[in-house]
Motif scaffolding. Sequence first.
Motif, PDB file in Angstrom:
ATOM      1  N   ILE A  97       0.829  -1.213   0.000  1.00 34.52           N
ATOM      2  CA  ILE A  97       0.000   0.000   0.000  1.00 34.52           C
ATOM      3  C   ILE A  97       0.863   1.262   0.000  1.00 34.52           C
ATOM      4  CG2 ILE A  97      -1.700   1.322   1.341  1.00 34.52           C
ATOM      5  CD1 ILE A  97      -2.649  -1.410   2.482  1.00 34.52           C
ATOM      6  N   SER A  98       1.910   1.261   0.852  1.00 37.01           N
ATOM      7  CA  SER A  98       2.614   2.530   1.078  1.00 37.01           C
ATOM      8  C   SER A  98       4.071   2.542   0.613  1.00 37.01           C
ATOM      9  CB  SER A  98       2.546   2.881   2.559  1.00 37.01           C
ATOM     10  OG  SER A  98       3.200   1.909   3.333  1.00 37.01           O
ATOM     11  N   GLY A  99       4.539   1.494  -0.043  1.00 44.13           N
ATOM     12  CA  GLY A  99       5.939   1.485  -0.487  1.00 44.13           C
ATOM     13  C   GLY A  99       6.871   1.224   0.683  1.00 44.13           C
ATOM     14  N   ASN A 100       8.131   1.659   0.546  1.00 41.16           N
ATOM     15  CA  ASN A 100       9.139   1.327   1.561  1.00 41.16           C
ATOM     16  C   ASN A 100       8.977   2.098   2.862  1.00 41.16           C
ATOM     17  OD1 ASN A 100      10.329  -0.599   0.058  1.00 41.16           O
ATOM     18  ND2 ASN A 100      11.890   0.722  -0.825  1.00 41.16           N
ATOM     19  N   ASN A 101       8.276   3.229   2.837  1.00 45.58           N
ATOM     20  CA  ASN A 101       8.089   4.000   4.072  1.00 45.58           C
ATOM     21  C   ASN A 101       6.718   3.732   4.653  1.00 45.58           C
ATOM     22  OD1 ASN A 101      10.600   5.262   4.024  1.00 45.58           O
ATOM     23  ND2 ASN A 101       9.877   6.764   2.539  1.00 45.58           N
ATOM     24  N   LEU A 102       6.694   3.506   5.977  1.00 53.76           N
ATOM     25  CA  LEU A 102       5.416   3.249   6.645  1.00 53.76           C
ATOM     26  C   LEU A 102       4.547   4.497   6.586  1.00 53.76           C
ATOM     27  CD1 LEU A 102       6.345   1.357   9.933  1.00 53.76           C
ATOM     28  CD2 LEU A 102       4.801   0.571   8.183  1.00 53.76           C
ATOM     29  N   LYS A 103       3.362   4.365   5.967  1.00 48.34           N
ATOM     30  CA  LYS A 103       2.428   5.489   5.988  1.00 48.34           C
ATOM     31  C   LYS A 103       1.616   5.427   7.257  1.00 48.34           C
ATOM     32  CE  LYS A 103       1.502   6.611   1.150  1.00 48.34           C
ATOM     33  NZ  LYS A 103       0.647   6.239   0.045  1.00 48.34           N
ATOM     34  N   ARG A 104       1.109   6.570   7.672  1.00 49.64           N
ATOM     35  CA  ARG A 104       0.319   6.595   8.906  1.00 49.64           C
ATOM     36  C   ARG A 104      -1.128   6.194   8.618  1.00 49.64           C
ATOM     37  NH1 ARG A 104       1.429  12.108  11.952  1.00 49.64           N
ATOM     38  NH2 ARG A 104       0.761  13.071  10.018  1.00 49.64           N
ATOM     39  N   GLY A 105      -1.740   5.595   9.644  1.00 50.02           N
ATOM     40  CA  GLY A 105      -3.166   5.282   9.551  1.00 50.02           C
ATOM     41  C   GLY A 105      -3.509   4.155   8.596  1.00 50.02           C
ATOM     42  N   VAL A 106      -2.511   3.360   8.206  1.00 50.52           N
ATOM     43  CA  VAL A 106      -2.782   2.243   7.285  1.00 50.52           C
ATOM     44  C   VAL A 106      -3.594   1.180   8.030  1.00 50.52           C
ATOM     45  CG1 VAL A 106      -1.722   0.376   5.955  1.00 50.52           C
ATOM     46  CG2 VAL A 106      -0.687   2.632   5.952  1.00 50.52           C
ATOM     47  N   GLU A 107      -4.684   0.741   7.427  1.00 51.31           N
ATOM     48  CA  GLU A 107      -5.503  -0.307   8.054  1.00 51.31           C
ATOM     49  C   GLU A 107      -5.449  -1.543   7.175  1.00 51.31           C
ATOM     50  OE1 GLU A 107      -9.390   0.734   9.703  1.00 51.31           O
ATOM     51  OE2 GLU A 107      -8.876   2.847   9.461  1.00 51.31           O
ATOM     52  N   VAL A 108      -4.770  -2.579   7.679  1.00 52.98           N
ATOM     53  CA  VAL A 108      -4.715  -3.854   6.956  1.00 52.98           C
ATOM     54  C   VAL A 108      -4.989  -4.972   7.960  1.00 52.98           C
ATOM     55  CG1 VAL A 108      -3.185  -3.318   5.015  1.00 52.98           C
ATOM     56  CG2 VAL A 108      -2.192  -3.807   7.219  1.00 52.98           C
ATOM     57  N   PRO A 109      -5.717  -6.002   7.542  1.00 51.93           N
ATOM     58  CA  PRO A 109      -5.974  -7.099   8.488  1.00 51.93           C
ATOM     59  C   PRO A 109      -4.686  -7.857   8.809  1.00 51.93           C
ATOM     60  CG  PRO A 109      -6.818  -7.643   6.303  1.00 51.93           C
ATOM     61  CD  PRO A 109      -6.352  -6.218   6.241  1.00 51.93           C
ATOM     62  N   SER A 110      -4.584  -8.352  10.049  1.00 50.88           N
ATOM     63  CA  SER A 110      -3.366  -9.061  10.470  1.00 50.88           C
ATOM     64  C   SER A 110      -3.217 -10.392   9.738  1.00 50.88           C
ATOM     65  CB  SER A 110      -3.405  -9.314  11.974  1.00 50.88           C
ATOM     66  OG  SER A 110      -3.535  -8.088  12.652  1.00 50.88           O
ATOM     67  N   LEU A 111      -4.338 -11.089   9.565  1.00 50.90           N
ATOM     68  CA  LEU A 111      -4.304 -12.363   8.830  1.00 50.90           C
ATOM     69  C   LEU A 111      -4.933 -12.128   7.465  1.00 50.90           C
ATOM     70  CD1 LEU A 111      -5.421 -14.850  11.635  1.00 50.90           C
ATOM     71  CD2 LEU A 111      -3.105 -14.421  10.826  1.00 50.90           C
ATOM     72  N   LYS A 112      -4.318 -12.651   6.431  1.00 52.14           N
ATOM     73  CA  LYS A 112      -4.790 -12.403   5.063  1.00 52.14           C
ATOM     74  C   LYS A 112      -6.187 -13.008   4.867  1.00 52.14           C
ATOM     75  CE  LYS A 112      -0.174 -11.966   3.076  1.00 52.14           C
ATOM     76  NZ  LYS A 112       0.408 -11.571   4.345  1.00 52.14           N
ATOM     77  N   ARG A 113      -7.086 -12.162   4.353  1.00 48.36           N
ATOM     78  CA  ARG A 113      -8.489 -12.586   4.196  1.00 48.36           C
ATOM     79  C   ARG A 113      -8.741 -13.326   2.880  1.00 48.36           C
ATOM     80  NH1 ARG A 113      -8.271 -11.332   8.981  1.00 48.36           N
ATOM     81  NH2 ARG A 113      -9.704  -9.911  10.047  1.00 48.36           N
ATOM     82  N   ASP A 114      -7.774 -13.254   1.939  1.00 46.89           N
ATOM     83  CA  ASP A 114      -8.031 -13.873   0.634  1.00 46.89           C
ATOM     84  C   ASP A 114      -7.489 -15.295   0.536  1.00 46.89           C
ATOM     85  OD1 ASP A 114      -5.498 -12.944   0.900  1.00 46.89           O
ATOM     86  OD2 ASP A 114      -5.293 -12.138  -1.136  1.00 46.89           O
ATOM     87  N   LEU A 115      -6.637 -15.708   1.501  1.00 43.62           N
ATOM     88  CA  LEU A 115      -6.069 -17.058   1.437  1.00 43.62           C
ATOM     89  C   LEU A 115      -7.075 -18.088   1.947  1.00 43.62           C
ATOM     90  CD1 LEU A 115      -2.390 -16.755   2.723  1.00 43.62           C
ATOM     91  CD2 LEU A 115      -3.146 -17.155   0.397  1.00 43.62           C
ATOM     92  N   LYS A 116      -7.128 -19.229   1.273  1.00 45.51           N
ATOM     93  CA  LYS A 116      -8.021 -20.299   1.732  1.00 45.51           C
ATOM     94  C   LYS A 116      -7.187 -21.400   2.378  1.00 45.51           C
ATOM     95  CE  LYS A 116     -12.220 -19.643  -0.753  1.00 45.51           C
ATOM     96  NZ  LYS A 116     -13.435 -20.342  -1.144  1.00 45.51           N
ATOM     97  N   TRP A 117      -7.716 -21.959   3.462  1.00 44.66           N
ATOM     98  CA  TRP A 117      -7.012 -23.005   4.205  1.00 44.66           C
ATOM     99  C   TRP A 117      -7.872 -24.262   4.248  1.00 44.66           C
ATOM    100  CZ3 TRP A 117      -2.133 -21.686   5.503  1.00 44.66           C
ATOM    101  CH2 TRP A 117      -1.837 -20.312   5.561  1.00 44.66           C
ATOM    102  N   LYS A 118      -7.204 -25.407   4.138  1.00 42.89           N
ATOM    103  CA  LYS A 118      -7.953 -26.673   4.140  1.00 42.89           C
ATOM    104  C   LYS A 118      -8.203 -27.100   5.582  1.00 42.89           C
ATOM    105  CE  LYS A 118      -8.015 -31.248   2.069  1.00 42.89           C
ATOM    106  NZ  LYS A 118      -7.228 -32.275   1.410  1.00 42.89           N
ATOM    107  N   PHE A 119      -9.463 -27.111   5.976  1.00 43.26           N
ATOM    108  CA  PHE A 119      -9.850 -27.462   7.348  1.00 43.26           C
ATOM    109  C   PHE A 119     -10.316 -28.916   7.396  1.00 43.26           C
ATOM    110  CE2 PHE A 119     -13.369 -27.655  10.552  1.00 43.26           C
ATOM    111  CZ  PHE A 119     -12.588 -27.523  11.685  1.00 43.26           C
ATOM    112  N   VAL A 120      -9.678 -29.698   8.280  1.00 42.37           N
ATOM    113  CA  VAL A 120     -10.056 -31.117   8.444  1.00 42.37           C
ATOM    114  C   VAL A 120     -10.639 -31.289   9.852  1.00 42.37           C
ATOM    115  CG1 VAL A 120      -9.229 -33.494   8.423  1.00 42.37           C
ATOM    116  CG2 VAL A 120      -8.140 -31.790   6.948  1.00 42.37           C
ATOM    117  N   PRO A 121     -11.970 -31.489   9.958  1.00 35.83           N
ATOM    118  CA  PRO A 121     -12.584 -31.600  11.296  1.00 35.83           C
ATOM    119  C   PRO A 121     -12.146 -32.872  12.017  1.00 35.83           C
ATOM    120  CG  PRO A 121     -14.245 -31.329   9.558  1.00 35.83           C
ATOM    121  CD  PRO A 121     -12.953 -31.651   8.894  1.00 35.83           C
ATOM    122  N   SER A 122     -12.048 -32.757  13.364  1.00 38.77           N
ATOM    123  CA  SER A 122     -11.764 -33.963  14.156  1.00 38.77           C
ATOM    124  C   SER A 122     -12.954 -34.267  15.066  1.00 38.77           C
ATOM    125  CB  SER A 122     -10.498 -33.761  14.991  1.00 38.77           C
ATOM    126  OG  SER A 122     -10.598 -32.600  15.769  1.00 38.77           O
TER     127      SER A 122
END
Length: 589
Positions: A97-122
Amino acid sequence: MSKGVIKKVAGPLVIAEGMRDANMFDVVRVSNQRLIGEIIEMHGDKASIQVYEETAGLGPGEPVESTGEPLSVELGPGLIGSIYDGIQRPLDDIMKISGNNLKRGVEVPSLKRDLKWKFVPSKTAGDKVSAGDVLGTVAETEIVTQKIMVPNGVSGTIKSIEKGEFTVDQVVAVIETEKGDKEVTLMQKWPVRVGRPYKKKLSPDMPLISGQRVIDTLFPIAKGGVAAVPGPFGSGKTVVQHQLAKWAEADIVVYIGCGERGNEMTDVLNEFPELIDPKTGRSLMERTVLIANTSDMPVAAREASIYTGITIAEYFRDMGYSVALMADSTSRWAEALREMSGRLEEMPGEEGYPAYLGSRLAQFYERAGRVIVNGEEEIEGALSVIGAVSPPGGDISEPVSQATLRIVKVFWGLDANLAYKRHFPAINWLTSYSLYIDSMQDWFVKNVDEDWMNLRTKIMRMLQDEAELEEIVKLVGMDALSAPDRLKLETARSIREDFLHQNAFHDTDTYTPLKKQFKMMKLILEFYDVALEALNKGADVEKLVNLPVREKIGRYKYTDLEKIEAEYEEISKILAAEAGAMVPVKEEF
């Protein structure tokens, strides 16, 4: 949701009024730039806010909005291999979003919302579950399998549970509780300042084996133990922590770069992906979480980074993993506390640090431990904490070092003089200590050798005797020493150079298993015993000290693991023969 306006800005401290409905430790968004902050003090409708980003340009009258939630971390698949800042914002996503310098007020989720994970119920629908029970698993990397657990405070019957690929915020199970249906996703949130619960704490009677001889033999840390590594600039604190991260018997490593220089964190980022994990043959990064809050990042965020790191570590401990947390360094964290305390105009303690420095440090370190985790099964997890302390000028009489020493049970005192002599790890054997020795001696006797503690005691005594003899040598010279004392000095030199000195860049020497450490101790002390016996029979001390076999003893540490027994037997025989040859033959009349 409480809304107020800024009244005053003093560096990372912002005072807002009109915040009557807000609570202590709520996360707030400050100004139109939506900077992230946390309420650390309330007086009526005035809130003192610690802002975790640069506050330059803020002024009175700008809006402040409370989120109504405490500072929390997102826990779920995607943590491993990530690099976060002090408040769990992924640096790779911020960079997009902001290149090499940290921009202020950036809001990004801590865990990526677009990745899918294979869940195996126990578990299946209809099963009764309570907090900590495992609903299923997600293979996060080839090494780490994440257990998806029932969130704390939830118990009931599983209404539905699905198998398949999900993002972290999609519902995978519904639990019917007394308070209604509770939807469970792959991710859960947890407030960073609250320790995660467990069933019971276990006594620290097992060592966290690191393969570093000076640590494992002389000053071991227990699994679930706490250790401090204080030392002046350049004495090798970061090297010790890197070695422990690579080699310690831990399934997961959480490394917090808290206020250290950017180049040290860059070393970690460059080194860890290239390091091959000796247990799995894969990249070390596949079982590591990094939190980078370097010295040029906002000071206040250092305060949060320690809590962010230990909460993530507790989450993996709750799955039954052994976790090692490296905090580098708590001195920089304490400096952030000191700055905020000064801004709040609190009564300062020693050297300007807040009076509550000791209790804050204790709250952090007491979250370590070997525990039986929550859940139906008796699963053991461990969280060991190794904190580096950087006292100014290496003076450990300063408040942060002293407060840390009152809490931790292991002290690895780094010595600049040893570092200048290129003796690494530069842990001073005369000032360091481990208070876990007594509770762990049964483990060493049972799992390594019944003579382990005996040899360790002899080595410690030899090193202490050497220090006393060195004083005499400085005063009156080597020639004034008796032959047995001269032999003792030479043996102590062998302990220092052949046993305690360890080369982190040598393939064989970088890690020494306990069995090999035992054989090395035995060889050095065997030399002393055999030479002393020959000395008593009239051998010349100068010749004994210069026996050719001593080079073989010195090079024994480079012996491959499969050859240690055979090599030990061979050196032992040569030693007996060479020392025997030095004894003068009595002529018969």
